[in-house]
Write an enzyme that holds these catalytic residues in place. Structure first.
Site, PDB file in Angstrom:
ATOM      1  N   GLY A 109     -11.069   6.645  -4.674  1.00 53.82           N
ATOM      2  CA  GLY A 109     -11.052   7.748  -4.120  1.00 53.82           C
ATOM      3  C   GLY A 109     -10.788   7.811  -2.640  1.00 53.82           C
ATOM      4  O   GLY A 109     -10.111   8.807  -2.118  1.00 53.82           O
ATOM      5  N   ASP A 140       2.627   0.193   1.401  1.00 56.15           N
ATOM      6  CA  ASP A 140       1.595   1.319   0.812  1.00 56.15           C
ATOM      7  C   ASP A 140       1.599   2.250   1.734  1.00 56.15           C
ATOM      8  O   ASP A 140       0.391   2.715   2.333  1.00 56.15           O
ATOM      9  CB  ASP A 140       0.363   0.270   0.716  1.00 56.15           C
ATOM     10  CG  ASP A 140      -0.528   1.221  -0.494  1.00 56.15           C
ATOM     11  OD1 ASP A 140       0.030   2.322  -0.982  1.00 56.15           O
ATOM     12  OD2 ASP A 140      -1.640   0.561  -0.844  1.00 56.15           O
ATOM     13  N   HIS A 179       0.532   4.153  -2.992  1.00 56.36           N
ATOM     14  CA  HIS A 179       0.400   3.918  -4.740  1.00 56.36           C
ATOM     15  C   HIS A 179      -0.467   5.325  -5.027  1.00 56.36           C
ATOM     16  O   HIS A 179      -0.801   5.521  -6.158  1.00 56.36           O
ATOM     17  CB  HIS A 179      -0.801   2.890  -4.677  1.00 56.36           C
ATOM     18  CG  HIS A 179      -2.102   3.106  -4.082  1.00 56.36           C
ATOM     19  ND1 HIS A 179      -2.489   2.482  -2.938  1.00 56.36           N
ATOM     20  CD2 HIS A 179      -3.315   3.539  -4.523  1.00 56.36           C
ATOM     21  CE1 HIS A 179      -3.707   2.891  -2.721  1.00 56.36           C
ATOM     22  NE2 HIS A 179      -4.203   3.630  -3.494  1.00 56.36           N
ATOM     23  N   SER A 200      -8.543   5.645  -1.017  1.00 56.53           N
ATOM     24  CA  SER A 200      -7.367   5.368  -0.871  1.00 56.53           C
ATOM     25  C   SER A 200      -6.576   6.439   0.048  1.00 56.53           C
ATOM     26  O   SER A 200      -6.669   7.786  -0.249  1.00 56.53           O
ATOM     27  CB  SER A 200      -6.356   5.288  -2.352  1.00 56.53           C
ATOM     28  OG  SER A 200      -6.661   4.034  -2.670  1.00 56.53           O
ATOM     29  N   SER A 227      -5.436   1.066   1.677  1.00 61.63           N
ATOM     30  CA  SER A 227      -4.611   0.738   0.704  1.00 61.63           C
ATOM     31  C   SER A 227      -5.474   0.364  -0.487  1.00 61.63           C
ATOM     32  O   SER A 227      -5.500   0.695  -1.470  1.00 61.63           O
ATOM     33  CB  SER A 227      -3.934  -0.625   1.128  1.00 61.63           C
ATOM     34  OG  SER A 227      -3.027  -1.096  -0.080  1.00 61.63           O
TER      35      SER A 227
END
Length: 455
Positions: A318, A237, A207, A320, A335
């Site tokens: 941030g 993801d 993502h 992720s 995720s």
């Protein structure tokens, strides 16, 4: 006495110079060999949570009709959920703990399938809690009372082993550590370095950006890092960011945990319920917690992602794409979730092993020192005999890079021919100087001797 001291000094100098020549020659030879791109070490899969562990192997052998998952208890022992006493006896005979439950894995999977078939409600998530033999459905504050009532009716139709639970905050992706990587879409964290044998990539969250996204290592957009070449989201993801140089560089087997420190990654594996894990992100740094469920499903606003690892580790925007690991074993990339690192919350991770298989890449791992044994077989906790609470992130290592590299690091870099040549040159100069000084001393002594004789 003075002459004796001079002789000792000259001999020591010559020996040091000869040693320098040998050392420099070795450095140059090693650098020449290292200049060839080494093949990426084969990925080592940890025993934690895989079919190689006792608990998972037993559950697999019993089959989904007689078992209902496995986990690790507080003492690091494997526990297998079973549906009858005969299966429990088999588990105990194999040296594991058994818990007789009312619903098999087949029933739990069927219930999860029914939830997936229901109309999608953003802000909801569910996972199988092996330890309670229930499916827990969570709804964040964005889920309306009407939608929650609909989900509750679906759950009631499935059975009383489906539990409904409201949670604080919102289930969102953590877009906005693990070094920060930035694009026009926002800030994420680098996960793990991987390779296809010819090119190196960053494995991060899907993502974070679609295929074609350009990533930079600084907020000014002056240091381009690479571009996303493969991405899966929603559904999965994970994504690959190909380095502009095609190489990850020095320290590719290390993930940053803040303060210039890092953890060396030695392999990849599957997480186990009850396992203590660590996560690093560019926003909140290094955090730890426990795996609470596997094969979780989350309905993000952007879409549904399945097959995730559910934990009680906190994360913030941030983070992720940042790495999750334990004892140096890569387990997942961040995720999303809810909450923050002040109030706590739930965070979901894309399993690394599934991403590696889907992308057909291998993790870049640390090469064990010569003479060292390969990773010791992990216990059911995946912690080499330790209880889950005693688990550590892994062996420490400095975070290196072009900007942060010290002069000492450059001089001691075995891939650099320059230091070896410098050592050789210095040694030759020392030998020549020693020889010259010896010759001058002999010449003056000769002159003094004959001057005295002729006088």
């Amino acid at each position: 006495m003075r002459h004796a001291r001079r002789r000792v000094v000259r001999r020591v100098t010559r020996l040091a110079a000869v040693g320098g020549l040998l050392l420099g020659g070795g450095m140059v030879t090693q650098a020449a060999m290292a200049s060839e791109t080494p093949a990426a070490p084969a990925t080592t899969f940890s025993a934690a949570g895989t079919a190689g562990t006792k608990g998972a192997a037993l559950a697999e052998r019993l089959g989904t009709a007689r078992s209902a998952g496995n986990w690790v208890d507080a003492q690091g022992r494997p526990v297998v959920a079973v549906t009858d006493e005969r299966a429990a006896a088999e588990v105990r005979a194999a040296g594991a703990q058994a818990k007789v439950v009312g619903h098999s894995m087949n029933e739990l999977k069927s219930a999860a399938g029914a939830l997936r078939s229901a109309p999608r409600v953003p802000g909801t998530a569910w996972a199988v809690d092996y330890r309670t033999n229930r499916i827990v459905v969570s709804g964040d504050r964005t889920v309306s009372s009407g939608d929650w009532s609909k989900m509750t009716r679906v759950a009631a139709h499935i059975g009383d082993f489906v539990t409904m639970r409201r949670t604080q905050g919102r289930f969102t992706t953590r877009l906005n550590g693990a070094q920060p990587i930035l694009s026009t879409g926002g800030r994420c964290s680098a996960g793990f370095n991987v390779t296809d044998g010819q090119r190196d990539f960053i494995l991060t969250a899907g993502h974070c950006g679609p295929t074609g996204s350009i990533w930079f290592a600084d907020g000014q957009g002056t240091r381009q890092l690479g571009a996303t070449v493969n991405s899966s989201f929603p559904g999965g993801d994970f994504s690959l960011v190909q380095y502009d140089t095609n190489k990850a560089g020095q320290g590719a087997d290390v993930v940053a945990v803040g303060g210039g420190k890092g953890v060396r990654i030695t392999g990849a594996g599957d997480a186990a319920v009850g396992q203590r894990v660590f996560r690093s992100g560019s926003t909140s740094g290094l955090r730890d917690g426990q795996v609470t469920a596997l094969n979780a499903t989350v309905n993000y606003p952007e879409g549904t992602v399945t097959g995730l690892i559910q934990t009680d580790v906190c994360a913030e925007p941030g983070d992720s794409g940042g790495p999750m690991f334990s004892e140096g074993i890569a387990l997942g990339v961040t995720s999303g979730g809810n909450g923050d690192c002040t109030t706590g919350g739930t965070t979901f991770f894309q399993p690394v092993t599934k991403a590696l298989t889907a992308l057909n890449v291998k993790l870049i791992t640390a090469t064990p020192p010569l003479g060292a044994q390969s990773a010791a077989p992990a216990t059911e906790a995946g912690q080499s005999g330790m209880t889950p609470s005693a688990a550590r992130p892994g062996s420490s290592a400095p975070v290196t890079g072009v900007d942060g590299e010290t002069l000492l690091a450059r001089l001691t870099d075995t891939r650099n021919v320059g230091p070896g040549l410098l050592v050789i040159a210095g040694s030759v100069i020392a030998l020549v100087a020693t020889r010259y000084i010896r010759a001058e001393q002999d010449r003056k002594a000769y002159q003094r001797y004959y001057s005295a004789t002729w006088g």
